[in-house]
Design a protein around this motif. Sequence first.
Motif, PDB file in Angstrom:
ATOM      1  N   HIS A   4      43.251  56.884  50.309  1.00  0.00           N
ATOM      2  CA  HIS A   4      43.872  55.681  49.776  1.00  0.00           C
ATOM      3  C   HIS A   4      43.604  54.376  50.618  1.00  0.00           C
ATOM      4  O   HIS A   4      43.152  53.245  49.791  1.00  0.00           O
ATOM      5  N   THR A  63      40.018  53.321  49.381  1.00  0.00           N
ATOM      6  CA  THR A  63      40.091  52.698  48.091  1.00  0.00           C
ATOM      7  C   THR A  63      40.700  51.236  48.204  1.00  0.00           C
ATOM      8  O   THR A  63      40.160  50.439  47.630  1.00  0.00           O
ATOM      9  N   ASP A  64      41.606  50.831  48.953  1.00  0.00           N
ATOM     10  CA  ASP A  64      42.190  49.607  49.273  1.00  0.00           C
ATOM     11  C   ASP A  64      40.968  48.711  49.785  1.00  0.00           C
ATOM     12  O   ASP A  64      40.854  47.473  49.185  1.00  0.00           O
ATOM     13  N   GLU A 123      38.475  48.163  47.059  1.00  0.00           N
ATOM     14  CA  GLU A 123      38.832  46.917  46.148  1.00  0.00           C
ATOM     15  C   GLU A 123      38.788  45.692  46.787  1.00  0.00           C
ATOM     16  O   GLU A 123      38.509  44.726  46.064  1.00  0.00           O
ATOM     17  N   TRP A 124      39.565  45.571  48.181  1.00  0.00           N
ATOM     18  CA  TRP A 124      39.172  44.169  48.766  1.00  0.00           C
ATOM     19  C   TRP A 124      37.723  43.669  48.683  1.00  0.00           C
ATOM     20  O   TRP A 124      37.598  42.435  48.551  1.00  0.00           O
ATOM     21  N   GLN A 147      35.799  53.407  42.659  1.00  0.00           N
ATOM     22  CA  GLN A 147      37.048  53.011  43.351  1.00  0.00           C
ATOM     23  C   GLN A 147      38.328  53.496  42.848  1.00  0.00           C
ATOM     24  O   GLN A 147      39.259  54.252  43.419  1.00  0.00           O
ATOM     25  N   ASN A 159      40.649  56.376  44.024  1.00  0.00           N
ATOM     26  CA  ASN A 159      42.249  56.015  44.189  1.00  0.00           C
ATOM     27  C   ASN A 159      43.190  57.134  43.515  1.00  0.00           C
ATOM     28  O   ASN A 159      44.129  57.635  43.963  1.00  0.00           O
ATOM     29  N   TYR A 174      44.175  44.201  40.616  1.00  0.00           N
ATOM     30  CA  TYR A 174      45.527  44.722  40.559  1.00  0.00           C
ATOM     31  C   TYR A 174      46.344  43.695  39.781  1.00  0.00           C
ATOM     32  O   TYR A 174      47.383  44.133  39.403  1.00  0.00           O
ATOM     33  N   ASN A 218      55.993  46.151  52.709  1.00  0.00           N
ATOM     34  CA  ASN A 218      55.988  46.230  50.835  1.00  0.00           C
ATOM     35  C   ASN A 218      57.038  45.696  50.535  1.00  0.00           C
ATOM     36  O   ASN A 218      57.079  44.748  49.578  1.00  0.00           O
ATOM     37  N   GLU A 230      47.767  39.260  47.515  1.00  0.00           N
ATOM     38  CA  GLU A 230      47.837  40.900  47.501  1.00  0.00           C
ATOM     39  C   GLU A 230      47.453  41.590  48.792  1.00  0.00           C
ATOM     40  O   GLU A 230      47.909  42.673  49.096  1.00  0.00           O
ATOM     41  N   THR A 267      48.497  44.981  50.759  1.00  0.00           N
ATOM     42  CA  THR A 267      47.662  46.094  51.185  1.00  0.00           C
ATOM     43  C   THR A 267      47.961  46.705  52.718  1.00  0.00           C
ATOM     44  O   THR A 267      47.724  47.745  53.109  1.00  0.00           O
ATOM     45  N   SER A 270      50.807  48.900  52.672  1.00  0.00           N
ATOM     46  CA  SER A 270      50.527  50.229  52.223  1.00  0.00           C
ATOM     47  C   SER A 270      49.607  50.883  53.353  1.00  0.00           C
ATOM     48  O   SER A 270      49.674  52.195  53.556  1.00  0.00           O
TER      49      SER A 270
END
Length: 192
Positions: free
Chosen positions: A26, A29-30, A33-34, A43, A47, A102, A152, A162, A166, A169
């Motif tokens: 996870h 994948t963050d 994405e970033w 991705q 995820n 996202y 969070n 965002e 992350t 998370s």
Amino acid sequence: MNPREPPRSQLAAAVGIAALLAPALHVITDILEWRHGGFSTVQLWLNYLAFLPMPWLLLGLHAVCEPRQNLLGLIGAGLYGVAFTYFAHTSLNALAEGIPTYEALWSRLGTLYTVHGAVMVLGGFLFVWSALLAGWRPRWPVLLFASGLFLNLLLALIPSPEILQTIGSALRNCGLMAMGCALLVRQRPGAA
């Protein structure tokens, strides 16, 4: 896993491995994405794979960690699992609909996504509270997990980029990975 090990020991090893791998994937994948400025097909599939075991992770930890948690911990683990069942679905939704970011996903799902985020935070806090009351050792992985939940929650209440979510998370995931490590260390022969 050794077939001669007791079933509880085998389950503890499986939970420990899952608590290491799923949250680590996870986090990856963050990062993807970033780095790419949004979702990509690879991705989102990664995820989804990361989210598949997540609904069962806290339930597994609840089942195998000593000392035993109370019913509150079981309820918390279940709520956390329900939220991640939904989150896994959102990865498939983003894939099917070609949702690029996202923010776009959140705009599309809105209130339902937010409600599941709240269920995740509530479930996580109930689990943490129960684990601390039960006297889990080491405590720091549980507290690290809680700090991610708190971040969070805080960032959901105030407007923020965002990337900060992350970080929350990542803290949650690091706490889960540390719980998995602690569980695996306890499973080694001669470990205290």
